[in-house]
Every structure is written in structure tokens, then in C-alpha cells.
Scaffold this motif. Sequence first.
Motif, PDB file in Angstrom:
ATOM      1  N   ILE A  99       4.826  -0.992 -13.294  1.00 42.20           N
ATOM      2  CA  ILE A  99       6.000  -1.200 -14.143  1.00 42.20           C
ATOM      3  C   ILE A  99       6.494  -2.623 -13.945  1.00 42.20           C
ATOM      4  O   ILE A  99       6.284  -3.243 -12.912  1.00 42.20           O
ATOM      5  CB  ILE A  99       7.130  -0.195 -13.827  1.00 42.20           C
ATOM      6  N   VAL A 100       7.165  -3.171 -14.946  1.00 40.89           N
ATOM      7  CA  VAL A 100       7.763  -4.512 -14.925  1.00 40.89           C
ATOM      8  C   VAL A 100       6.715  -5.578 -14.595  1.00 40.89           C
ATOM      9  O   VAL A 100       7.045  -6.663 -14.179  1.00 40.89           O
ATOM     10  CB  VAL A 100       8.925  -4.600 -13.899  1.00 40.89           C
ATOM     11  N   GLY A 101       5.431  -5.250 -14.778  1.00 38.54           N
ATOM     12  CA  GLY A 101       4.388  -6.224 -14.557  1.00 38.54           C
ATOM     13  C   GLY A 101       4.163  -6.607 -13.111  1.00 38.54           C
ATOM     14  O   GLY A 101       3.313  -7.434 -12.797  1.00 38.54           O
ATOM     15  N   ALA A 102       4.935  -6.048 -12.175  1.00 38.93           N
ATOM     16  CA  ALA A 102       4.806  -6.492 -10.791  1.00 38.93           C
ATOM     17  C   ALA A 102       5.031  -5.374  -9.777  1.00 38.93           C
ATOM     18  O   ALA A 102       4.746  -5.552  -8.603  1.00 38.93           O
ATOM     19  CB  ALA A 102       5.776  -7.626 -10.515  1.00 38.93           C
ATOM     20  N   ILE A 103       5.552  -4.242 -10.193  1.00 43.41           N
ATOM     21  CA  ILE A 103       5.837  -3.148  -9.271  1.00 43.41           C
ATOM     22  C   ILE A 103       4.809  -2.036  -9.490  1.00 43.41           C
ATOM     23  O   ILE A 103       4.667  -1.526 -10.602  1.00 43.41           O
ATOM     24  CB  ILE A 103       7.260  -2.601  -9.482  1.00 43.41           C
ATOM     25  N   THR A 104       4.095  -1.683  -8.427  1.00 42.94           N
ATOM     26  CA  THR A 104       3.064  -0.653  -8.499  1.00 42.94           C
ATOM     27  C   THR A 104       3.575   0.631  -7.854  1.00 42.94           C
ATOM     28  O   THR A 104       4.126   0.602  -6.753  1.00 42.94           O
ATOM     29  CB  THR A 104       1.782  -1.110  -7.785  1.00 42.94           C
ATOM     30  N   VAL A 105       3.383   1.736  -8.556  1.00 41.52           N
ATOM     31  CA  VAL A 105       3.828   3.042  -8.081  1.00 41.52           C
ATOM     32  C   VAL A 105       2.613   3.837  -7.616  1.00 41.52           C
ATOM     33  O   VAL A 105       1.653   4.006  -8.377  1.00 41.52           O
ATOM     34  CB  VAL A 105       4.568   3.818  -9.187  1.00 41.52           C
ATOM     35  N   ARG A 106       2.646   4.314  -6.359  1.00 40.31           N
ATOM     36  CA  ARG A 106       1.557   5.112  -5.809  1.00 40.31           C
ATOM     37  C   ARG A 106       2.129   6.322  -5.071  1.00 40.31           C
ATOM     38  O   ARG A 106       3.240   6.277  -4.558  1.00 40.31           O
ATOM     39  CB  ARG A 106       0.712   4.297  -4.826  1.00 40.31           C
ATOM     40  N   LYS A 107       1.324   7.373  -5.011  1.00 40.47           N
ATOM     41  CA  LYS A 107       1.687   8.549  -4.221  1.00 40.47           C
ATOM     42  C   LYS A 107       0.960   8.487  -2.893  1.00 40.47           C
ATOM     43  O   LYS A 107      -0.264   8.276  -2.844  1.00 40.47           O
ATOM     44  CB  LYS A 107       1.303   9.826  -4.971  1.00 40.47           C
ATOM     45  N   GLN A 108       1.723   8.625  -1.816  1.00 41.62           N
ATOM     46  CA  GLN A 108       1.151   8.643  -0.480  1.00 41.62           C
ATOM     47  C   GLN A 108       1.675   9.866   0.261  1.00 41.62           C
ATOM     48  O   GLN A 108       2.849   9.897   0.659  1.00 41.62           O
ATOM     49  CB  GLN A 108       1.504   7.369   0.284  1.00 41.62           C
ATOM     50  N   GLY A 109       0.849  10.882   0.364  1.00 40.57           N
ATOM     51  CA  GLY A 109       1.293  12.119   0.986  1.00 40.57           C
ATOM     52  C   GLY A 109       2.385  12.759   0.149  1.00 40.57           C
ATOM     53  O   GLY A 109       2.193  13.019  -1.047  1.00 40.57           O
ATOM     54  N   ASP A 110       3.525  13.003   0.768  1.00 42.46           N
ATOM     55  CA  ASP A 110       4.665  13.596   0.062  1.00 42.46           C
ATOM     56  C   ASP A 110       5.688  12.538  -0.343  1.00 42.46           C
ATOM     57  O   ASP A 110       6.859  12.849  -0.553  1.00 42.46           O
ATOM     58  CB  ASP A 110       5.346  14.641   0.952  1.00 42.46           C
ATOM     59  N   GLU A 111       5.260  11.278  -0.475  1.00 42.46           N
ATOM     60  CA  GLU A 111       6.174  10.196  -0.839  1.00 42.46           C
ATOM     61  C   GLU A 111       5.654   9.468  -2.079  1.00 42.46           C
ATOM     62  O   GLU A 111       4.443   9.310  -2.269  1.00 42.46           O
ATOM     63  CB  GLU A 111       6.325   9.185   0.311  1.00 42.46           C
ATOM     64  N   LEU A 112       6.580   9.032  -2.917  1.00 40.34           N
ATOM     65  CA  LEU A 112       6.252   8.192  -4.062  1.00 40.34           C
ATOM     66  C   LEU A 112       6.713   6.786  -3.696  1.00 40.34           C
ATOM     67  O   LEU A 112       7.907   6.553  -3.474  1.00 40.34           O
ATOM     68  CB  LEU A 112       6.970   8.688  -5.321  1.00 40.34           C
ATOM     69  N   MET A 113       5.782   5.842  -3.631  1.00 42.64           N
ATOM     70  CA  MET A 113       6.061   4.504  -3.130  1.00 42.64           C
ATOM     71  C   MET A 113       6.041   3.484  -4.267  1.00 42.64           C
ATOM     72  O   MET A 113       5.165   3.526  -5.136  1.00 42.64           O
ATOM     73  CB  MET A 113       5.019   4.108  -2.073  1.00 42.64           C
ATOM     74  N   PHE A 114       6.977   2.553  -4.217  1.00 39.08           N
ATOM     75  CA  PHE A 114       7.078   1.480  -5.200  1.00 39.08           C
ATOM     76  C   PHE A 114       6.882   0.151  -4.466  1.00 39.08           C
ATOM     77  O   PHE A 114       7.713  -0.241  -3.640  1.00 39.08           O
ATOM     78  CB  PHE A 114       8.442   1.503  -5.893  1.00 39.08           C
ATOM     79  N   TYR A 115       5.775  -0.548  -4.755  1.00 45.00           N
ATOM     80  CA  TYR A 115       5.432  -1.778  -4.047  1.00 45.00           C
ATOM     81  C   TYR A 115       5.530  -2.991  -4.976  1.00 45.00           C
ATOM     82  O   TYR A 115       5.177  -2.907  -6.170  1.00 45.00           O
ATOM     83  CB  TYR A 115       4.000  -1.709  -3.515  1.00 45.00           C
ATOM     84  N   ASP A 116       5.965  -4.138  -4.414  1.00 44.44           N
ATOM     85  CA  ASP A 116       5.908  -5.366  -5.185  1.00 44.44           C
ATOM     86  C   ASP A 116       4.548  -6.026  -4.967  1.00 44.44           C
ATOM     87  O   ASP A 116       3.675  -5.500  -4.272  1.00 44.44           O
ATOM     88  CB  ASP A 116       7.058  -6.314  -4.814  1.00 44.44           C
ATOM     89  N   ASN A 117       4.358  -7.226  -5.571  1.00 42.65           N
ATOM     90  CA  ASN A 117       3.055  -7.889  -5.489  1.00 42.65           C
ATOM     91  C   ASN A 117       2.667  -8.276  -4.069  1.00 42.65           C
ATOM     92  O   ASN A 117       1.487  -8.452  -3.762  1.00 42.65           O
ATOM     93  CB  ASN A 117       3.058  -9.145  -6.368  1.00 42.65           C
ATOM     94  N   ASP A 118       3.658  -8.445  -3.203  1.00 42.76           N
ATOM     95  CA  ASP A 118       3.389  -8.822  -1.817  1.00 42.76           C
ATOM     96  C   ASP A 118       3.102  -7.618  -0.930  1.00 42.76           C
ATOM     97  O   ASP A 118       2.861  -7.761   0.279  1.00 42.76           O
ATOM     98  CB  ASP A 118       4.583  -9.607  -1.244  1.00 42.76           C
TER      99      ASP A 118
END
Length: 310
Positions: A282-301
Motif C-alpha cells: 500500500i502507498v507504494g512503500a508499505i508492505t503487509v505480511r502475515k507472520q504467525g498470528d500477527e499482521l505486519m506492516f513494513y516500510d522500505n527499510d
Amino acid sequence: MSSARRETIAGELSRRGVSLRELIARSDLDRWGQEPVRVGISGGRDSMGLALLAWANYQQVIGIHVDHGLRTESSVEGAKIADALGPYGIGVLEYRVVLEAGGNLEDRARQARLMKLGDAATAHTMDDQAETVLANLLRGAGLIGVGGMQPGRRHPILRLRRAELHLLCEAAGVWSFDDPSNMDPRFVRNRVRGELLPLASAIVQRDVIPILARTALRSQEYAAGLEVLLDEVPRRLGELPPVLARHQLNGLISKGLGLRLDGAHLESIREVVIGQRRAHQIVGAITVRKQGDELMFYDNDGSCLLQLSL
């Protein structure tokens, strides 16, 4: 000096048939309490008017200007804004963002601006609310999109009209400018404002902006009712019906990141939740992934911006 300036502006507004006190009463500026009111300022009459309105309400105001670099002259506008608002004791913070060439420029610029503004107040008026409702419908939005923007600290002047903010700027004699990008037909919102809304008003032979704003309010009431039901019957995101899962995600992401995503993004994130997608950006720079029982939102770094329990 400040009191005299307020009285002069109030008098000028009164001669134009507008009450400064009544404008303040229709705003939600008091929701900021004793905190300084942080205002996103583009330099246009809407945002300059909001800053002046908060000042007229005897609040400390901090302006935040975001330069997208989309126009050559944008690099000097921050200084002009600061010079115009300096006599009112309003300081201005300026941020510059770089947007890569490509499609969906309007949405990417909006999202980049929102990231810098954080929880700052924005100068969206009742007119903007009406435009948002129609633009979201054209994008296929559901209940949340039709609800538009929520009134409160973030959007304190949704009950005011754009013309009233312009009159306030005129009464104060404060500098402002008309952003030429607001006339650019490449942007959906500009065509909604310049073509669709006037046509709708002509068809029904009345001003449709208050009607659309009322529609947004009714949709917000329905959404609030859904929140009550979700609280009473708590379930994991992956177990909710799709429409309720998207609703829940919208609220969590809006609260955690200050982003309002469209239905397509929310559905893609829901698919990440239930394992139908590995990731979504989303927003060209934030990646959403599922890790176990958590939904994680990561930036480019690779830094985690938000973590949601599933």
C-alpha cells in the motif's frame, strides 16, 4: 494587538454577512483542548482560513506544509505561507517529499501528504465531504467510503462551507494562492468538483452538497452501529464475514497509520489475513505480511510500522 486584529476581522466578516463566532461554533476546534492545533497548510484559502479560524479561537496554531515537488514554484510556497501567517503568531513546519513518476499520482501524493501530516487538522469542508462521497462511489466504495471523513480533531470544519473560509481569508487580507493542480482534469476529484457536482445540483435544482454531507453522516452512524456489534461478538479477523473484516481492518489501519484505504486495498489485505495472498503493498512503500498470528506492516527499510493481532 491580537484582540484588535480579531475584532477587525470579525467586523469585515460581518459586513459580508458572516459571523466569526458562528463559524467557530460550527467547528470542532475545541476538541484540541489545550494542545496546540497542528494544521496542514497548502497555502490555499481553505487551509489558510482554518489556521486563521483556530487563531481566532484563541488557540496556539502550528502549520505543517508538505511540498510534493510537483510544481516548479512549490519550493518557495512554504516561505510565503510562513510570512503570511507570521503576524498571527503561527509558525510553519515544512516537509519535502519525492514522488516517482508513474500512475495513480493523485492517490500517491495524498498518501504521502497524510504520512507527514500525522494527526494534524486538515481544512476539509462540507464541500470536500460531498466530493469525497461521490469520488468514493465512483471507485466502487462501500459503506465506509460513502461515510467520507469523520468529524472531529482531524477534520474540524466539515460543517463549514468552502466559501466561508474564503471570506475569512478576504476579511483578514491574508495571502493565499490557488493551486493550479486543483484544475487539472487528470485528477478525479477535480472533475467531480467542476463537472459532476454542478450537474447534480442542476438536475435536482438544489444544492446537493448538504445532501451528500448528510448521506455521509448517516453512513457513519451505520458504521458506528457495526462497531457496537463487533465489540459485543468479538471474533478473529479471519473468521469474520468479508464485509465486516474489511470494516475492522479499515478502523485498525486508520487508527494505527492514519491511512484511509479503499475497498480494493482492504480486500487484498483481508486475503493476506486468510492466506490467499503472501503480501500486499500500500502507498507504494508499505508492505503487509502475515507472520504467525500477527499482521505486519513494513516500510522500505524493513522497519515495522504497525502490528495487528489476528
